[in-house]
Every structure is written in C-alpha cells, then in structure tokens.
Motif scaffolding. Structure first.
Motif, mmCIF file in Angstrom:
data_model
loop_
_atom_site.group_PDB
_atom_site.id
_atom_site.type_symbol
_atom_site.label_atom_id
_atom_site.label_comp_id
_atom_site.label_asym_id
_atom_site.label_seq_id
_atom_site.Cartn_x
_atom_site.Cartn_y
_atom_site.Cartn_z
ATOM 1 N N TYR A 187 4.448 14.136 -23.151
ATOM 2 C CA TYR A 187 5.286 14.198 -21.950
ATOM 3 C C TYR A 187 6.674 14.755 -22.285
ATOM 4 O O TYR A 187 7.280 15.459 -21.463
ATOM 5 C CB TYR A 187 5.420 12.812 -21.325
ATOM 6 N N LEU A 188 7.158 14.422 -23.476
ATOM 7 C CA LEU A 188 8.443 14.967 -23.917
ATOM 8 C C LEU A 188 8.356 16.493 -24.051
ATOM 9 O O LEU A 188 9.291 17.213 -23.694
ATOM 10 C CB LEU A 188 8.850 14.334 -25.250
ATOM 11 N N PHE A 191 8.636 18.009 -20.709
ATOM 12 C CA PHE A 191 10.025 18.000 -20.253
ATOM 13 C C PHE A 191 10.819 19.114 -20.939
ATOM 14 O O PHE A 191 11.601 19.818 -20.294
ATOM 15 C CB PHE A 191 10.651 16.635 -20.539
ATOM 16 N N ALA A 201 9.737 12.509 -16.424
ATOM 17 C CA ALA A 201 9.586 12.056 -17.808
ATOM 18 C C ALA A 201 10.006 10.598 -17.960
ATOM 19 O O ALA A 201 9.345 9.816 -18.656
ATOM 20 C CB ALA A 201 10.415 12.942 -18.734
ATOM 21 N N ILE A 241 16.002 11.776 -22.676
ATOM 22 C CA ILE A 241 15.402 11.148 -21.508
ATOM 23 C C ILE A 241 16.078 9.817 -21.215
ATOM 24 O O ILE A 241 16.170 9.378 -20.069
ATOM 25 C CB ILE A 241 13.885 10.964 -21.730
#
Length: 425
Positions: A187-188, A191, A201, A241
C-alpha cells in the motif's frame, strides 16, 4: 536463486488471485472499499488534528530525523534497566557497557564505510510482496481459530486457558505481523506511485492495525500486539503516512496498553490487588528480568557457558525452547519460560566477548538497514527495516530467540548482503 524466487512468487500470486476472485473475498473487499470511500470523504475528518498539530515537535531535529534510528534500542534498554527496583551487579555493569559500546560501533560507525557512493538495491515486484503478505495473513487467521478451538475459549476472556495454548498452533498466528507488514509495504508503494491518496493509505494502515489487534489481543499476548503497533507506526512515519505527533501520541498509547493489559491480567490471575500501582507490574517484571540477567552474566563469565546451545534451542524439535533452557540454567526448572533480555543469550552462550561481537553485528544489521532505507526510500526496505527494528526493540526484554523472528533477521541479512556485494561491483 532468482529462479527459485520467481517460481515461489508465481505460485503464491496464483493462490492470492484465486482467493481474491472467490465470492467471499469479492464481497469482503467490496464492503471494505465502500467503508474506505466513506472514511476518505467523511465530513468528520475535518475535526481530526491537522499536520500542524503539536508543530513544536517538528522543530526537534532528533525527533524529526532520528526517532527510529537504531540507537533507540540503547535508549529503551537503558530505560528498561532503570525501571528495575534493584541495581545490577558490578560484573553486569561491565557487560552492559560492552554491549552498549558494541551496538554503537555496529550501528553508528561501521555503516559509514558502506554504501556511500553507488548503491544498487534489489527491486521486488509490488504484486509479489502483496501476495506473500496476504497469504501469510490468511494462514495466521486460520491458525487463530484452530488455536482457540483447541483450548475451548478465548484467552483474553479466560486468562487461565492462555497457558493451555500450544506453541505449534500459536506460532503461525504470529505470522500475521510480517504478513500485514508486507501488505502495508504494498500500500505504501501505491501511495508513492500516486495510485492512492494519503487518506486512502492512512485508512488501509489503520485497518491492518485493527486486524492485528483484533486477533492478537484475543489471544492475550502483549508482545505481538505491541509488535504490530510498532511496525505500522514506523512504516507510516518513514512513508510519510503518519505524522510525528501521531508517533508520539501512539507511543504513549502503546505504553498505556502495556501497563493496562499487564495490570488487568495480573488482577485476573490474582498476582496483585487493585490497590497496587499499575506501573508496579512493569517495575517487578523489569526487576525480575534484571535478576535473571545477573545470574546469566555470572554463569557466562568472559567466554560463555553453553557455547551456542541456547541460541540453537530455538530450532523446532529441540528438547527445550530457549526460554525454558534459561529456566533450567538458573532454577533447574524446565517447565517455565523466562525472558533473558537482549543480551541474555549472548552472555550465557559466549560470555562478555560474545556480547561485544553479537551486539556489534546486531547494530550493523540495523545500521545498514537504516542507511538503505534512508537512501532508497523504497517501500520494501522501509517495511523490512521496520520489522527487524521492532523485534529488536521488543527483544530488549524478551531476547531475539523465537525461530520466526530469527528467520526475519536471516532474510534481512541475506538481502542486505546481496546489496552490499552488488554495490561493490
């Protein structure tokens, strides 16, 4: 090696794809997507503190740039020792000085001589990382239900049955930690590639943390719960994040959770009374662990007693696990598990000399990982550094003795070594 990795990744990707395409998971992910969109577009988000909240924290360069530097391990180790109600022996003080010096050299000095010019990292496919993490998480959830079924209840609600849990069933449950770490890494990456917004995120990181907490808390274990919390915080911070103020608040919540869970579990087990200070559970635990370390230091001397047998007892199939072996060494009771701190295994295996070498090596692994992460900003290396730093921090009390945790370090060492060799060519 690349052929083996490609073959395994292909198999895992197919498994992951098949599961994702099933009706059950299509339905689940549809619900999660709806909740995510509601979260991202929620009116109430504006009431959440902004990036400028507690902005004075950002003026502190140590907090802003080095809050999760490997040297945080020494700071937390020192604080843990200070919690103890009694002072360490003179011999142990010397051992601790050697340990701190070795770790400092390994983490802060030696890495300066590596990867200074052209660093060539190994690139991993986002899909591979996600699929591996997803399969590990799914496997851990399956073993969670098997574990609670084997003891006939939920350990959090019935603390006494926690001791009936079988390690062979609970160890796979803890794979949820590296599993969600890898998913968070994916997921990072999304992003970083601007495929999802920061709000998306943040929601996914939060959801992964909730999943971890839901299963690990029900088992009644504090350490894995804290591991999940730490990994998400560290990854979120270095992935831009999570804000610095959220890290600080999160740390306070984590400390409160440790104290709270330990206090209420002790009340349930009637080892303390309600009039006892909540922090006493931490002080008594630190005091007992320091007492254990004093005994191990006496046994280990300068060159050690067990010469690697304690570390080798982590291998599945050993007659005694490492913490049971510690119990036998200091109390002749092999039916109890005793945490020996970060350097307990080192000193009883190889003495003060071993402490210097092993702490220097541990510091070097973290120092190189930190440098690779900072220079590359790569999503995978943020994840792997967060994983090994987290277990080193937790190892301050428990030691790095679990086979799955040792495996994480072996994988990190292997990947970092390949990068060092590749960058020299």
């Amino acid at each position: 090696m690349s052929i083996i990795y490609s073959s395994l990744a292909s198999i895992i990707n197919k498994i992951s794809d098949e599961i994702h395409e099933s009706f059950l998971f299509t339905f689940i992910f549809s619900i999660l997507e709806f909740i995510e969109n509601q979260w991202v577009n929620s009116y109430f988000k504006r009431f959440y503190p902004s990036e400028t909240f507690l902005s004075f924290l950002n003026k502190n360069l140590i907090l802003k740039n080095h809050i999760f530097n490997p040297l945080i391990v020494l700071l937390l180790f020192a604080l843990f020792l200070l919690l103890s109600l009694n002072a360490p022996s003179t011999s142990l003080v010397i051992t601790l000085i050697i340990a701190f010096l070795g770790f400092f050299i390994g983490s802060a000095i030696l890495p300066e001589y590596f990867l200074n010019n052209d660093m060539k990292i190994i690139q991993f496919e986002r899909k591979d990382i996600y699929s591996i993490g997803f399969c590990l998480t799914l496997l851990s959830i399956v073993f969670f239900f098997i574990s609670i079924a084997s003891v006939g209840g939920i350990p959090l609600l019935k603390p006494s049955i926690r001791y009936l849990l079988k390690p062979i069933l609970t160890m796979p449950v803890f794979l949820i930690i590296p599993g969600t770490c890898l998913i968070a890494s994916a997921y990072l990456k999304d992003f970083q590639d601007a495929k999802i917004t920061r709000s998306h995120a943040r929601f996914r990181f939060l959801f992964l943390l909730i999943i971890d907490c839901a299963f690990l808390l029900l088992l009644g274990y504090r350490t894995p719960l804290l591991a999940a919390f730490l990994i998400i915080i560290i990854m979120g911070f270095y992935g831009n994040i999570v804000s610095l103020w959220e890290v600080v608040i999160g740390a306070l919540i984590g400390i409160g959770a440790i104290i709270g869970i330990g206090y209420f579990r002790s009340l349930g087990e009637m080892t303390i009374t309600s009039s006892t200070s909540p922090i006493y559970t931490l002080q008594s635990r630190a005091d007992f662990t320091l007492h254990v370390l004093n005994l191990l230091d006496f046994l280990g001397g300068n060159f050690g007693l067990t010469h690697g047998h304690l570390l080798a007892s982590s291998i599945p199939g050993s007659d005694l696990g490492p913490r049971m072996m510690v119990g036998k060494l200091i109390a002749w009771r092999s039916e109890v598990t005793i945490t020996p701190t970060l350097i307990g295994q080192m000193v009883v295996d190889f003495g003060k000399v071993g402490v210097l070498i092993e702490m220097c090596l541990l510091g070097f692994i973290l120092g190189i990982g930190f440098k690779i992460m900072q220079k590359s900003k790569n999503y995978f290396y943020i994840g792997i550094y967060s994983l090994i730093l987290t277990y080193t921090i937790l190892g301050v009390e428990t030691g790095i003795l679990d086979i799955q945790v040792l495996l994480y370090f072996i994988i990190a060492i292997f990947i970092y070594s390949l990068i060092l060799v590749k960058s020299r060519n």
